[in-house]
Design a protein around this motif. Structure first.
Motif, PDB file in Angstrom:
ATOM      1  N   ALA A  27      42.056  28.260  45.778  1.00 10.11           N
ATOM      2  CA  ALA A  27      40.945  28.458  44.856  1.00 10.11           C
ATOM      3  C   ALA A  27      41.396  29.260  43.644  1.00 10.11           C
ATOM      4  O   ALA A  27      42.215  30.169  43.751  1.00 10.11           O
ATOM      5  CB  ALA A  27      39.807  29.192  45.566  1.00 10.11           C
ATOM      6  N   GLU A  28      40.846  28.930  42.467  1.00 16.81           N
ATOM      7  CA  GLU A  28      41.229  29.636  41.254  1.00 16.81           C
ATOM      8  C   GLU A  28      40.859  31.113  41.332  1.00 16.81           C
ATOM      9  O   GLU A  28      41.573  31.968  40.824  1.00 16.81           O
ATOM     10  CB  GLU A  28      40.565  28.977  40.046  1.00 16.81           C
ATOM     11  CG  GLU A  28      41.131  27.603  39.721  1.00 16.81           C
ATOM     12  CD  GLU A  28      40.452  26.986  38.518  1.00 16.81           C
ATOM     13  OE1 GLU A  28      39.878  27.739  37.711  1.00 16.81           O
ATOM     14  OE2 GLU A  28      40.483  25.762  38.398  1.00 16.81           O
ATOM     15  N   VAL A  29      39.706  31.419  41.910  1.00 23.45           N
ATOM     16  CA  VAL A  29      39.322  32.820  42.098  1.00 23.45           C
ATOM     17  C   VAL A  29      39.925  33.283  43.413  1.00 23.45           C
ATOM     18  O   VAL A  29      39.390  33.019  44.486  1.00 23.45           O
ATOM     19  CB  VAL A  29      37.792  32.981  42.094  1.00 23.45           C
ATOM     20  CG1 VAL A  29      37.414  34.431  42.389  1.00 23.45           C
ATOM     21  CG2 VAL A  29      37.220  32.555  40.743  1.00 23.45           C
ATOM     22  N   HIS A  30      41.067  33.928  43.327  1.00 24.33           N
ATOM     23  CA  HIS A  30      41.745  34.388  44.538  1.00 24.33           C
ATOM     24  C   HIS A  30      41.689  35.898  44.689  1.00 24.33           C
ATOM     25  O   HIS A  30      42.145  36.444  45.686  1.00 24.33           O
ATOM     26  CB  HIS A  30      43.208  33.923  44.551  1.00 24.33           C
ATOM     27  CG  HIS A  30      44.045  34.532  43.458  1.00 24.33           C
ATOM     28  ND1 HIS A  30      44.077  34.027  42.172  1.00 24.33           N
ATOM     29  CD2 HIS A  30      44.869  35.610  43.465  1.00 24.33           C
ATOM     30  CE1 HIS A  30      44.895  34.772  41.439  1.00 24.33           C
ATOM     31  NE2 HIS A  30      45.382  35.732  42.185  1.00 24.33           N
ATOM     32  N   ASP A  84      44.783  40.448  38.595  1.00 21.65           N
ATOM     33  CA  ASP A  84      45.606  39.578  37.755  1.00 21.65           C
ATOM     34  C   ASP A  84      44.890  38.291  37.359  1.00 21.65           C
ATOM     35  O   ASP A  84      45.531  37.315  36.960  1.00 21.65           O
ATOM     36  CB  ASP A  84      46.919  39.238  38.465  1.00 21.65           C
ATOM     37  CG  ASP A  84      46.701  38.487  39.775  1.00 21.65           C
ATOM     38  OD1 ASP A  84      45.537  38.250  40.138  1.00 21.65           O
ATOM     39  OD2 ASP A  84      47.712  38.145  40.425  1.00 21.65           O
ATOM     40  N   GLY A  85      43.580  38.278  37.463  1.00 17.52           N
ATOM     41  CA  GLY A  85      42.829  37.081  37.096  1.00 17.52           C
ATOM     42  C   GLY A  85      41.377  37.229  37.454  1.00 17.52           C
ATOM     43  O   GLY A  85      40.888  38.345  37.701  1.00 17.52           O
ATOM     44  N   PRO A  86      40.636  36.114  37.506  1.00 17.29           N
ATOM     45  CA  PRO A  86      39.208  36.163  37.817  1.00 17.29           C
ATOM     46  C   PRO A  86      38.934  36.815  39.168  1.00 17.29           C
ATOM     47  O   PRO A  86      39.767  36.752  40.086  1.00 17.29           O
ATOM     48  CB  PRO A  86      38.797  34.689  37.826  1.00 17.29           C
ATOM     49  CG  PRO A  86      39.842  33.985  37.033  1.00 17.29           C
ATOM     50  CD  PRO A  86      41.108  34.738  37.265  1.00 17.29           C
ATOM     51  N   VAL A  87      37.755  37.406  39.298  1.00 15.90           N
ATOM     52  CA  VAL A  87      37.413  38.218  40.467  1.00 15.90           C
ATOM     53  C   VAL A  87      36.047  37.804  41.008  1.00 15.90           C
ATOM     54  O   VAL A  87      35.116  37.510  40.249  1.00 15.90           O
ATOM     55  CB  VAL A  87      37.376  39.719  40.106  1.00 15.90           C
ATOM     56  CG1 VAL A  87      37.020  40.573  41.322  1.00 15.90           C
ATOM     57  CG2 VAL A  87      38.703  40.171  39.512  1.00 15.90           C
ATOM     58  N   LEU A  88      35.938  37.808  42.329  1.00 15.44           N
ATOM     59  CA  LEU A  88      34.648  37.769  43.009  1.00 15.44           C
ATOM     60  C   LEU A  88      34.358  39.189  43.477  1.00 15.44           C
ATOM     61  O   LEU A  88      35.180  39.801  44.157  1.00 15.44           O
ATOM     62  CB  LEU A  88      34.686  36.813  44.195  1.00 15.44           C
ATOM     63  CG  LEU A  88      33.356  36.621  44.923  1.00 15.44           C
ATOM     64  CD1 LEU A  88      32.391  35.800  44.072  1.00 15.44           C
ATOM     65  CD2 LEU A  88      33.570  35.948  46.279  1.00 15.44           C
ATOM     66  N   ALA A 252      33.162  28.257  45.075  1.00  8.87           N
ATOM     67  CA  ALA A 252      32.071  27.676  44.270  1.00  8.87           C
ATOM     68  C   ALA A 252      32.134  28.083  42.810  1.00  8.87           C
ATOM     69  O   ALA A 252      31.650  27.341  41.940  1.00  8.87           O
ATOM     70  CB  ALA A 252      30.726  28.081  44.877  1.00  8.87           C
ATOM     71  N   VAL A 253      32.673  29.274  42.516  1.00  6.38           N
ATOM     72  CA  VAL A 253      32.658  29.743  41.122  1.00  6.38           C
ATOM     73  C   VAL A 253      33.789  29.166  40.298  1.00  6.38           C
ATOM     74  O   VAL A 253      33.889  29.444  39.123  1.00  6.38           O
ATOM     75  CB  VAL A 253      32.685  31.290  41.044  1.00  6.38           C
ATOM     76  CG1 VAL A 253      31.429  31.878  41.623  1.00  6.38           C
ATOM     77  CG2 VAL A 253      33.929  31.864  41.706  1.00  6.38           C
TER      78      VAL A 253
END
Length: 254
Positions: A27-30, A84-88, A252-253
């Motif tokens: 998943a892109e959000v890791h 280092d990138g997108p966050v949940l 999902a995001v």
């Protein structure tokens, strides 16, 4: 809200199904940041953490000072700054107040509320409790002269500890961290869920934040709702189901 969805988890069967989905770990959000509730610490997330890292997510647990909501939001921001990138962003209980404000960071792509407060601008956790007639009242607390509180052992076991063994509930009660009593009166100044997707796991046997209040907050926010049959300490009592929800949200995001 027309985009409200309610799901019922079926424990290990549902978890096994989700683990078999192709590409889940890619998943892109890791990056996942977990925020604990009031008076406890990040160790309450251990079971969820273990399950998420087994799926190759990068998981950070923020330890809140609980000296003020502003200090707690700043602690979460430090955790967000080193990703280092997108966050949940995920919060349990009082942690929902914190992620509601901290979640405005542009790297946060979604929020998961785990039997948590989900306040709107101008609301406090105390306001929300009062609106639902909670048994979590001032007489259940020990408050110091300088304004810090603990939940009394008996009240902790009765309101937060259902679903835990008596030994575990008593250990958590007696290892509480002092929290500023003003944190429950803090009125939030921003609500990240207004602009970002959100999820709410409703603990159907919660005796601290009532399930009805959880559903009402989630409906107002248009959150995806997942109902889990356990008490308030869901990260400890139902780590399989909570980890599943978090992983589904991260997928999902994208």
């Amino acid at each position: 809200m027309t985009n409200l969805r309610t799901l019922l988890l079926s424990g290990s069967v549902a978890l096994g199904t989700m683990m078999s989905l192709p590409g889940m770990a890619a998943a892109e959000v890791h990056n996942i940041v977990l925020v604990h509730g009031g008076n406890v610490d990040g160790s309450t997330w251990r079971g969820v953490y273990d399950r998420l890292i087994a799926q190759d997510y990068d998981v950070t647990i923020t330890q809140l000072p609980m000296t003020s909501v502003e200090d707690d939001v700043a602690a979460v921001q430090r955790s967000l700054d080193v990703q280092d990138g997108p966050v949940l962003l995920v919060g349990h209980s009082y942690g929902g107040v914190v992620i509601t404000e901290a979640g405005i960071d542009p790297d946060v792509k979604g929020l998961v509320y785990v039997t948590a407060f989900q306040p709107d601008i101008g609301e406090s956790g105390g306001d929300l409790l009062a609106s639902a007639g909670s048994d979590f009242t001032a007489d259940k607390l020990s408050i110091t002269d300088d304004g810090f509180l603990l939940v009394d052992d008996d009240a902790f076991l009765a309101l937060a500890g259902n679903g835990l063994s008596e030994e575990d509930a008593l250990f958590v009660a007696r290892s509480q961290a002092w929290a500023n009593a003003e944190n429950l009166a803090h009125k939030v100044t921003s609500a990240a869920w207004q602009d970002k997707p959100s999820w709410m796991t409703v603990a159907t046997e919660d005796l601290l934040i009532s399930p009805e209040l959880q559903r009402r907050m989630a409906e107002r926010a248009g959150s995806t709702v997942i109902e889990i049959g356990n008490g308030h300490m869901l990260p400890m009592t139902s780590p399989d189901e909570v980890a599943e929800v978090i992983a589904q949200a991260a997928e999902a995001v994208n």
